[in-house]
Write an enzyme that holds these catalytic residues in place. Structure first.
Site, short mmCIF file in Angstrom:
data_model
loop_
_atom_site.label_atom_id
_atom_site.label_comp_id
_atom_site.label_asym_id
_atom_site.label_seq_id
_atom_site.Cartn_x
_atom_site.Cartn_y
_atom_site.Cartn_z
N SER A 1 29.66 -15.63 30.75
CA SER A 1 29.81 -14.22 31.08
C SER A 1 30.85 -14.01 32.17
CB SER A 1 28.47 -13.60 31.46
OG SER A 1 27.86 -14.34 32.48
N PHE B 1 22.64 -9.41 39.98
CA PHE B 1 21.86 -10.56 40.47
C PHE B 1 22.48 -11.15 41.73
CE2 PHE B 1 21.56 -10.77 35.66
CZ PHE B 1 20.54 -9.84 35.63
N GLU C 1 20.33 -17.70 42.36
CA GLU C 1 21.37 -16.94 43.07
C GLU C 1 21.33 -17.15 44.58
OE1 GLU C 1 19.39 -15.64 40.68
OE2 GLU C 1 20.92 -15.68 39.11
#
Lengths: 319, 292
Positions: free
Chosen positions: A41, A87, A62
């Site tokens: 992505s 995120f 994250e």
């Protein structure tokens, strides 16, 4: 500046980001990409193939991603943290505050697919609070490029700038707006078209829509200034003050909640220095219904005609 | 003195420190404990329990194990220490002052308005501090990044990070533990200050994450367990020879909160309590006696 004429070819700004990052990476071994599994992505497969050792994948984690990046910067590296903006900024906000902003580390945060780019996936994946969250922190410039040219220019700037930054990128197709030789300057807005009845201030995916709205208004006898304001913090106070003085009304448009984003940042300057009628277009403090990004922007009044309508309303408020 | 002479003395001191024996290290640690208790008493605030718990570990690191130079605190090849339990900053400040990173006199400014020495360490203010800690669960991810940078650069400096044991309840640590093993960071050493007490209660009565060893082993780490107040054991555990290739090391250091002061030791109320005049005198008397 190029005025959009007819249907223009649309580009995904992630391509400009990754092409630039690969060029920078070829020239500087210290440039790294740090990801939370988001190789696809973030379009980083090419970077990984070219520099396999320099693609640091921490897995779906994250907080660790941002902490690790601060540590890499301590060791002399220049990490570009690439992750879905929702995120990256939401999950790791405390790491961004303590490890990046407060510790003043040379970490480049790149929020991919920001705003409502994930459309139908829903509000969990929308990142329409990130301007507000990151703008509240010292030491992190917040930048939302408007097209592939500004994206490439901002990435080059980020690599050359010693310190943290937050680049907010989209995946919604946008046409070329800025000239090929454009050089990004932090804290500087660009006048894309001039006018004296109204100023529309926008960035990211909204500048294209703002230009279309300005063209419609012009066809109806109004003269509209369009300011592209990629840099949300620091913000171009002079450009805002001049716009207020010259046009007497300011309309902001952003792919973000109207609470705390570009519109709020502009309003802070207007209130302090140059009170004029002002309105803010954006997501009006709700979680979005199901729909594509472009559908949702239209739904929230940010189609070119929606912006025109709001512009008329605002101009009527001028004394 | 000329600059060269000063520099020569500094290097000589660094050289001498490498050969400090455990008895000398204990003397240094005792001196740091006394300065810490005094500073907490004078400032009227601090985290004295956790500081007493971590001082032996910090002393061994800075006076025996780590290669750091107060004259060049940002040397790219220096060893790194991340004090993830940042609330025990005072102990770090005193260690840094004893090493020459800051003036010893500056310790008396601890927590005073505009002092560089606020309650949690700040790398932009205090030379020798690597990163601004305070919120728990931040240090280990940063240390993983540091160790990864050294690995990418093919450099042999080491990264050390000290966490509290309660701090291991933070999920971000376990993200970093997975990454450290995946990246085969044998240049990374995590020391858990395992004093069994957290701010409000015993670890066992809060979220009991013990035993630590099998958890780290299951995550692919090399684990050692030591008495975190036994200087021989600390120095031995931190030796390069103890590194297992391709595995990060976790040293579970069994410690006592308030160690060295009888009435504080292993007492949960001494997380950030401040001694009164009588307690202060007793603490200092006990520490002085221990130094004899």
């Amino acid at each position: 500046m190029k005025a959009p004429t007819g249907p223009a070819k649309l580009y995904d700004c992630r391509d400009a980001f990754i092409d630039t990052l690969e060029d920078l990476g070829a020239a500087n071994n210290d440039i790294l990409a740090v990801v939370n599994d988001s190789v696809g992505s973030s379009k980083l497969t090419g970077f990984r193939d070219k520099f396999p050792e320099r693609l640091i994948n921490v897995g779906i984690a994250e907080q660790n991603m941002v902490g690790v990046s601060a540590g890499l910067a301590n060791g002399g590296k220049i990490p570009f943290v690439c992750a879905a903006s929702s995120f990256l900024t939401g999950r790791a906000l405390e790491q961004i505050k303590a490890d990046v902003a407060y510790s003043e580390t040379n970490v480049k945060l790149v929020g991919i697919s920001s705003g409502m780019a994930y459309g139908e996936l829903g509000a969990t994946h929308h990142s329409i609070e990130d301007f507000a969250w990151i703008r509240a922190l010292p030491n992190i410039p917040v930048v939302a490029p408007t097209d592939r040219i500004e994206t490439a220019a901002a990435v080059k700037w980020a690599a050359a700038h010693y310190g943290a930054c937050f680049l907010r990128l989209s995946r919604i197709g946008v046409p070329d707006i800025l000239p090929d030789d454009y050089i990004f300057k932090l804290g500087r807005a660009n006048i894309l078209r001039d006018g004296n009845d109204l100023t529309i201030i926008s960035n990211g995916t909204l500048t294209n829509r703002a230009l279309k709205a300005a063209a419609i208004l012009e066809d109806n006898g109004l003269s509209v200034r369009v300011l592209n304001m990629a840099s949300v913090r620091p913000i171009d106070e002079n450009a805002i003050i001049e716009a207020a003085n010259d046009t007497g009304a300011i309309l902001t448009c952003e792919e973000h909640t109207i609470f705390g984003g570009l519109g709020s940042a502009v309003a802070e300057v207007v209130v302090d220095h140059c009170p004029v009628p002002m309105e803010r277009l954006g997501v009006p403090g709700v979680f979005a219904p199901t729909g594509s990004a472009n559908f949702l922007l239209d739904e929230f009044g940010m189609s070119p005609n929606g912006i025109v309508e709001r512009g008329y309303k605002l101009i009527k408020r001028k004394v | 003195m000329t600059r060269e002479v000063v520099r020569a003395i500094v290097y000589l001191n660094l050289y001498v420190e490498l050969f400090m024996n455990s008895s000398e290290l204990r003397t240094v640690a005792n001196c740091i404990r006394r300065r810490d208790v005094q500073a907490v008493f004078e400032a009227g605030a601090g985290h004295v329990g956790g500081e007493m718990s971590v001082i032996d570990l910090l002393t061994a690191l800075y006076f025996k194990v780590m290669s750091v130079n107060p004259k060049n605190p940002s040397d790219p090849k220096r060893d790194r220490l991340v004090l993830s339990k940042g609330h025990t900053a005072l102990a770090l400040y005193i260690v840094l002052s004893e090493k020459g990173f800051i003036q010893k006199e500056e310790i008396k400014t601890f927590l005073q308005p505009y002092s560089r020495l606020n309650g949690h360490p700040n790398r932009k203010k205090v030379p020798g501090v690597e990163t601004n800690t305070g919120p728990l669960g931040h240090g280990l991810p940063i240390a993983v990044g540091m160790a990864k940078a050294a690995q990418l650069n093919r450099e042999n400096w080491r990264t050390f990070v000290i966490t509290g044991d309660g701090e291991m309840q933070e999920g971000s640590n376990w993200e970093a533990i997975m990454a450290g093993a995946q990246f085969k960071l044998d240049n990374l050493t995590l020391i858990i200050d395992h004093n069994r007490l957290q701010q409000g209660a015993r670890l066992a009565d809060t979220i009991d994450i013990t035993p630590l060893r099998p958890k780290f082993e299951a995550f692919g780490w090399n684990v050692q367990e030591i008495n975190g107040h036994d200087m021989d054991q600390i120095v031995n555990a931190l030796d390069k020879d103890k590194i297992v290739p391709a595995k990060p090391t976790c040293i579970v250091a069994h410690t006592n909160k308030g160690a060295g002061i009888s009435f504080m030791s292993d007492d949960v109320t001494w997380h950030h309590r401040v001694p009164n005049a009588e307690q202060y005198k007793q603490a200092m008397d006990e520490l002085k006696k221990a130094a004899e």
